[in-house]
Design an enzyme around this catalytic site. Sequence first.
Site, PDB file in Angstrom:
ATOM      1  CG  HIS A  36      -2.106   0.870   1.133  1.00 47.30           C
ATOM      2  ND1 HIS A  36      -2.330   1.910   2.001  1.00 47.30           N
ATOM      3  CD2 HIS A  36      -3.145   0.892   0.256  1.00 47.30           C
ATOM      4  CE1 HIS A  36      -3.443   2.528   1.684  1.00 47.30           C
ATOM      5  NE2 HIS A  36      -3.965   1.930   0.628  1.00 47.30           N
TER       6      HIS A  36
ATOM      7  CE  LYS B 218      -1.308   4.498  -2.041  1.00 45.64           C
ATOM      8  NZ  LYS B 218      -2.050   4.030  -0.855  1.00 45.64           N
TER       9      LYS B 218
ATOM     10  CG  ASP C 162      18.610  11.205 -10.720  1.00 41.32           C
ATOM     11  OD1 ASP C 162      18.670  10.036 -11.143  1.00 41.32           O
ATOM     12  OD2 ASP C 162      18.438  12.193 -11.452  1.00 41.32           O
TER      13      ASP C 162
ATOM     14  CG  HIS D 198      -7.481   7.942  -0.990  1.00 40.58           C
ATOM     15  ND1 HIS D 198      -6.146   7.834  -1.323  1.00 40.58           N
ATOM     16  CD2 HIS D 198      -7.973   6.684  -0.992  1.00 40.58           C
ATOM     17  CE1 HIS D 198      -5.844   6.561  -1.515  1.00 40.58           C
ATOM     18  NE2 HIS D 198      -6.931   5.840  -1.323  1.00 40.58           N
TER      19      HIS D 198
ATOM     20  CE  LYS E 130      -4.291   6.637   2.244  1.00 41.63           C
ATOM     21  NZ  LYS E 130      -5.686   6.366   2.396  1.00 41.63           N
TER      22      LYS E 130
ATOM     23  CG  ASP F 260       1.044  20.259  20.734  1.00 41.24           C
ATOM     24  OD1 ASP F 260      -0.189  20.365  20.910  1.00 41.24           O
ATOM     25  OD2 ASP F 260       1.789  19.657  21.529  1.00 41.24           O
TER      26      ASP F 260
END
Length: 408
Positions: free
Chosen positions: A113, A115, A120, A290, A292, A297
């Site tokens: 899952h 991404k 380079d 979608h 996350k 603070d």
Amino acid sequence: MNPKWRDGNQVELLINGEEYFPAVFERINAAKEEILLETFILFDDKVGRELQHALIQAAGRGVHIEVLVDGYGTADLGISFVWEMVSAGINIHMFDPHPKLLGFRTNLFRRLHRKIVVIDCQDAFVGGINFGADHLADYGPMAKQDYAVQVRGPIVADIHRASMDLFRKTQSRMHNRPDATEQKVQRHSGSASMLLSIRDNDSHLRDIEIQYMRAIRSADHRLMIANAYFFPGYRLIRELRNAARRGVDVVLILQGLPDMRWAQIASQFLYGYLLHSGIRVYEYCERPLHGKVALVDREWCTVGSSNLDPLSLSLNLEANLMIRDHALNQQLFEHLEGLAEAKCNEITLEQVNRGAWWKTPLSVACFHLLRHFPAMAGMLPAHTPRLEQLKPVAEDTEILDYKQDKTI
């Protein structure tokens, strides 16, 4: 890999595909040596085709390219799409491929899952955005709201190493490719301190959850979480309750226009407990959430691929960046506060208590399920995921030759 905080990094928040895709494609188009790319979903649509074109052009310049997709999320990638990339010299791998059964995908759990894009050993992208047109507003009302970051600095070496550790499990020739060195990685690019936290099914089972709980425990005055699939374990729920009870303004932004209705229903069973604990709950209703992301603070925040649900916390391979940077924290706070005020519905106890009599006992049952779900989820299914390299036998073939290299 033992996670460590790295100082001297530069970070830029990228909101939705409109900001993410141009930034990634710009860096791919300028790549000179190596591109590592991991994604849960790669679609053969206008975004996937633009990525394919950029990677083929880079391969033509002699850039070494490794692409890893998930066998569940990218189960329907077309043969011609793969062939065009493989014939250009791009190495494409699939995580845990399984044949369909009666037209349905069978590899439901332990997904790749993450991404991640590393270019380079200089730039890296980490977040929750897949390579599909459904992350663009012109996709329509079901276009996803999501986030990623582009980073430079010492943290890139850790991200590069995490990807290489995974790619090395697929073919022996990868063993000779070096990790990012200090000479390659740009040093002291900015003022942000970062830690790469991954979740796997080996030695990093609870790393992301632990980082969340440490941050929540440290909260002094504000805590905001925007998460697509919210059904965390009891330990994390308890820390949120404790934070609210000691006076922290705890705000949750969850799905109000879900792409998967069952996920929203699971979250809603927790609303009563959350609201009684003093936690404010909002449902984002403009488009499917979608994201996350979270902040605590004025310094700490996280952006990555991990939802706060059983799949992400107990089964999937995930990657989140934990970031200490005042400017990014404030930017994310202002953005989420704007969403809550203008594009969300605030949930009240009156709304939660209204309706069918069975909601209360079912909510209690779901709450107590949280105490035990990590152990239960971690047991299902009991299989060993593997990586396989995709190699079409010939351009006009009807079947992909999946070459199994090594299990992980």
